[in-house]
Design a protein around this motif. Structure first.
Motif, PDB file in Angstrom:
ATOM      1  N   GLN A   6      -2.953  -4.238   6.565  1.00 10.30           N
ATOM      2  CA  GLN A   6      -2.009  -5.242   7.052  1.00 10.30           C
ATOM      3  C   GLN A   6      -0.676  -4.573   7.403  1.00 10.30           C
ATOM      4  O   GLN A   6      -0.256  -3.616   6.766  1.00 10.30           O
ATOM      5  N   SER A   7      -0.042  -5.134   8.410  1.00  9.31           N
ATOM      6  CA  SER A   7       1.280  -4.653   8.785  1.00  9.31           C
ATOM      7  C   SER A   7       2.115  -5.795   9.341  1.00  9.31           C
ATOM      8  O   SER A   7       1.558  -6.769   9.883  1.00  9.31           O
ATOM      9  N   LEU A  21       2.119 -11.547  11.961  1.00 10.63           N
ATOM     10  CA  LEU A  21       1.581 -10.658  10.942  1.00 10.63           C
ATOM     11  C   LEU A  21       0.244 -10.123  11.430  1.00 10.63           C
ATOM     12  O   LEU A  21      -0.546 -10.852  12.033  1.00 10.63           O
ATOM     13  N   ASN A  22      -0.006  -8.846  11.131  1.00 12.45           N
ATOM     14  CA  ASN A  22      -1.180  -8.176  11.666  1.00 12.45           C
ATOM     15  C   ASN A  22      -2.159  -7.781  10.570  1.00 12.45           C
ATOM     16  O   ASN A  22      -1.753  -7.441   9.455  1.00 12.45           O
ATOM     17  N   CYS A  23      -3.434  -7.804  10.942  1.00 14.12           N
ATOM     18  CA  CYS A  23      -4.490  -7.391  10.025  1.00 14.12           C
ATOM     19  C   CYS A  23      -5.573  -6.690  10.830  1.00 14.12           C
ATOM     20  O   CYS A  23      -6.171  -7.300  11.717  1.00 14.12           O
ATOM     21  N   TYR A  25      -9.184  -4.248  10.547  1.00 11.11           N
ATOM     22  CA  TYR A  25     -10.242  -4.064   9.561  1.00 11.11           C
ATOM     23  C   TYR A  25     -11.359  -3.170  10.080  1.00 11.11           C
ATOM     24  O   TYR A  25     -11.579  -3.042  11.273  1.00 11.11           O
ATOM     25  N   TRP A  35      -7.213 -15.733   5.886  1.00  9.03           N
ATOM     26  CA  TRP A  35      -5.793 -15.574   5.609  1.00  9.03           C
ATOM     27  C   TRP A  35      -5.432 -16.464   4.416  1.00  9.03           C
ATOM     28  O   TRP A  35      -5.836 -17.623   4.348  1.00  9.03           O
ATOM     29  N   CYS A  89      -4.626 -10.910   3.944  1.00 10.71           N
ATOM     30  CA  CYS A  89      -5.774 -10.942   4.848  1.00 10.71           C
ATOM     31  C   CYS A  89      -6.967 -10.428   4.061  1.00 10.71           C
ATOM     32  O   CYS A  89      -6.853  -9.445   3.312  1.00 10.71           O
ATOM     33  N   GLY A 102      -6.537  -6.916   2.052  1.00 12.66           N
ATOM     34  CA  GLY A 102      -5.468  -5.996   2.405  1.00 12.66           C
ATOM     35  C   GLY A 102      -4.363  -6.074   1.358  1.00 12.66           C
ATOM     36  O   GLY A 102      -4.406  -6.898   0.447  1.00 12.66           O
ATOM     37  N   THR A 105       1.387  -8.792   3.425  1.00  8.21           N
ATOM     38  CA  THR A 105       2.704  -8.699   4.055  1.00  8.21           C
ATOM     39  C   THR A 105       3.633  -9.635   3.305  1.00  8.21           C
ATOM     40  O   THR A 105       3.352 -10.834   3.186  1.00  8.21           O
TER      41      THR A 105
END
Lengths: 111, 112
Positions: A6-7, A21-23, A25, A35, A89, A102, A105
């Motif tokens: 995650q970032s 928000l990013n995930c 995989y 989520w 995530c 993850g 965030t």
């Protein structure tokens, strides 16, 4: 080895801002991506995305899944201080029911 | 979704002792799971608890350290045995409904 990344790890925004928000995989035999919002202890379910449902929306929150590029984003529009939380995530594989999470965030929405 | 409760919500324990955490669900569920969340980390699955069979443990977790009971379809316990400060974590139970898992409120354990 299955991996969920995650970032960003943390984010500070002002009320009213929009955040993404990013995930990403890497999971063998992907089944679903979920989520969660975690305040204090308990993660609260937000969305589940699968091959048959790659876009979800609920109020100010929305999420999409890109199965080709192996990532998902969670959007929050018109953020409020109550959105402050850790967003997790998790990915499930077809081989079982376990979820691979993850690191999350951490979102802080300031007044 | 199911309503899940956990007891205790928090505890402070001495090293070398054991603590049993209870998870109660308001409806019958087939799949129950136990997770650990160490400080600053994400959730890690400890084991899957199915009624009528032994729990299935994930790599790095063993039954002697984390014995689990699942006597019926609405209840499970996780025991953290012979605790050390490294066991200080939040312990969460969850239940599976189709592809989704719903979490209990968690137990915050501090081991001194």
């Amino acid at each position: 080895e299955d991996k969920v990344v995650q970032s960003p790890l943390s984010l500070v925004v002002h009320e009213g801002d929009t955040v993404t928000l990013n995930c990403s995989y890497e999971v063998t035999n992907f089944r679903s991506l979920l989520w969660y919002k975690q305040e204090k202890k308990a993660p609260t379910f937000l969305f589940m995305l699968t091959s048959s449902g790659i876009e979800k929306k609920s109020g100010r929150l929305s999420s999409i899944l890109d199965k080709k590029e192996l990532f998902s984003i969670l959007n929050i529009t018109a953020t409020q201080t109550g959105d402050s939380a850790v967003y997790l995530c998790a990915v499930g594989a077809a081989s079982g029911y376990a979820l691979n999470f993850g690191k999350g965030t951490s979102l802080l929405v300031t007044p | 979704s199911a309503v899940i409760s956990q007891k205790p919500s928090r505890d402070i324990c001495q090293r070398g002792t054991s603590l049993t955490i209870q998870c109660q669900v308001d409806s019958q569920v087939t799949m129950m799971f136990w997770y650990r969340q160490q400080p600053g980390q994400s959730l890690t699955l400890i084991a899957t608890a199915n009624q009528g069979s032994e729990a299935t443990y994930e790599s790095g977790f063993v039954i002697d350290k984390f014995p689990i009971s699942r006597p019926n379809l609405t209840f499970s316990t996780l025991t953290v045995s012979n605790m050390s400060p490294e066991d200080s974590s939040i312990y969460l139970c969850s239940v599976g409904e189709t592809d989704t898992q719903y979490f209990g409120p968690g137990t915050r354990l501090t081991v001194l």
